[in-house]
Design an enzyme around this catalytic site. Sequence first.
Site, short mmCIF file in Angstrom:
data_model
loop_
_atom_site.label_atom_id
_atom_site.label_comp_id
_atom_site.label_asym_id
_atom_site.label_seq_id
_atom_site.Cartn_x
_atom_site.Cartn_y
_atom_site.Cartn_z
N TYR A 54 65.55 -45.02 -2.69
CA TYR A 54 65.91 -46.44 -2.66
C TYR A 54 67.40 -46.66 -2.89
CZ TYR A 54 61.10 -47.61 -1.92
OH TYR A 54 59.86 -47.72 -1.34
N GLN A 87 57.72 -58.54 4.83
CA GLN A 87 57.35 -57.24 4.26
C GLN A 87 58.63 -56.44 3.96
OE1 GLN A 87 53.76 -55.40 6.48
NE2 GLN A 87 54.60 -56.95 7.89
N ASN A 88 59.76 -56.96 4.44
CA ASN A 88 61.02 -56.23 4.29
C ASN A 88 61.55 -56.35 2.87
OD1 ASN A 88 60.72 -55.76 7.00
ND2 ASN A 88 62.18 -57.35 7.63
N VAL A 89 62.23 -55.30 2.45
CA VAL A 89 62.81 -55.30 1.10
C VAL A 89 64.31 -55.57 1.18
CG1 VAL A 89 60.99 -53.81 0.15
CG2 VAL A 89 63.08 -52.76 1.11
N ASP A 90 64.81 -55.79 2.42
CA ASP A 90 66.24 -56.09 2.56
C ASP A 90 66.48 -57.57 2.27
OD1 ASP A 90 65.59 -55.94 6.06
OD2 ASP A 90 66.18 -57.77 5.01
N HIS A 105 56.63 -57.07 -0.41
CA HIS A 105 56.72 -55.67 -0.84
C HIS A 105 57.93 -55.41 -1.73
CE1 HIS A 105 54.15 -54.56 2.93
NE2 HIS A 105 53.46 -55.15 1.99
N GLY A 178 58.29 -58.63 14.53
CA GLY A 178 58.69 -57.25 14.25
C GLY A 178 57.89 -56.53 13.20
N THR A 179 56.55 -56.62 13.30
CA THR A 179 55.73 -55.82 12.39
C THR A 179 54.58 -55.18 13.16
OG1 THR A 179 54.24 -55.83 10.46
CG2 THR A 179 54.47 -57.91 11.66
N SER A 180 54.27 -53.95 12.79
CA SER A 180 53.19 -53.23 13.50
C SER A 180 51.82 -53.65 12.97
CB SER A 180 53.37 -51.72 13.29
OG SER A 180 53.28 -51.41 11.89
#
Length: 245
Positions: A54, A87-90, A105, A178-180
Site C-alpha cells: 500500500y 470500490q476504489n481506494v484512490d 473498500h 469501470g468495474t468487473s
Amino acid sequence: MKNSIAVLTGAGVSAESGLGTYRDNGGLWDNYDPMEVASIEGWMRNPELVLNFYNMQRSKLKDVKPNAAHRAIASLQDKYDVSVITQNVDNLHERAGSSKVIHLHGEVTKVRPEHGRYDRDYSESEVFDIGYDQVCLGDKAPNGSQLRPHIVFFGEAVPKIERAIEIVSKADMVLIVGTSLQVYPAASLYRYAGNDTPIFIIDPAELKLSDRRIVHIRENATSGMQKIVEMLEKEENFTTFAPAK
Ligand code: APR
C-alpha cells in the site's frame, strides 16, 4: 427536488489516469497475490509485505491526476444529487470535485490502529489521513498498536454497504463505471435499484448481464461519461430512460 444519481465505480474509472486495474491483462492481481497483500490473513502473516504494497499504491497516487471521467461525474453535481459509491481506494473522485463519495473498500491515503474502535455509525474514529506518506512496521497509533492501511481487506466486513444499498435503492438513475462486478457485496449493489430505474454501465469489455434495466455503453470511462453528460443535457426527464416493460 433534484433527481438523484448513484455512480458505482471501480478501477476502470481511474485507468485513464494511469492507475492499473486489478483483473485486466497486466493488472495488479497478475503481479501480486491479493491473498498475500490485500487480505486479513496476509496482514496477520506478513504485515510488512502489506504495508509495502500500500506504500507503493500511495506513492503512485501522488503522481497521477483525475481524468475526464472523474470530472464528468463531478460535473453532474450541478444539476443532480450525485452520490459516488466507489470500490476504489484512490482519492481521484474527491480531487475531481465530487463531494459525496463513499469508499466501500477504504482509502489508501488513510491509516488506523490495528486494534482500535470502529463506530458502527460509519463515523471513523481513530482514522488518520497521511496523504502520500509511507507507513512502516513499528509506526504506532496513539493507542500503541501498529498502524495499518484503512483498507477493507479480503475477509473483512464492508461497513458502508448498508448505507450504499440505501442510496442505490432510492436513486432515480444508476451509473456503473469501470468495474468487473466480481467482488461482493459491491458487485450486487445495482440489483437494489428500483424496478424502473435506468442503469447505464460504461465498460469497454463485453459484459454478460441480463438485467432489462441495464444499457451497456461499451466504451472507456472518459468517452462513455461524455455520452452520459450529452444525453442528460438533451433530456432531463429520467422517465424517458426507464427500461421497457
Ligand atoms: N474505462 C472503463 N472501464 C475500464 C477501462 C477504462 N479505460 N479499462 C478497464 N476497464 C474495466 C475493465 O473492463 C473491468 O471490467 O474496468 C474493470 C476493472 O475491473 P477490476 O480490475 O476487477 O476492478 P474492480 O471491478 O474495481 O475490482 C473490484 O476487487 O480486488 C478488489 O478491492 C479490489 O476494489 C477492488 C475490487
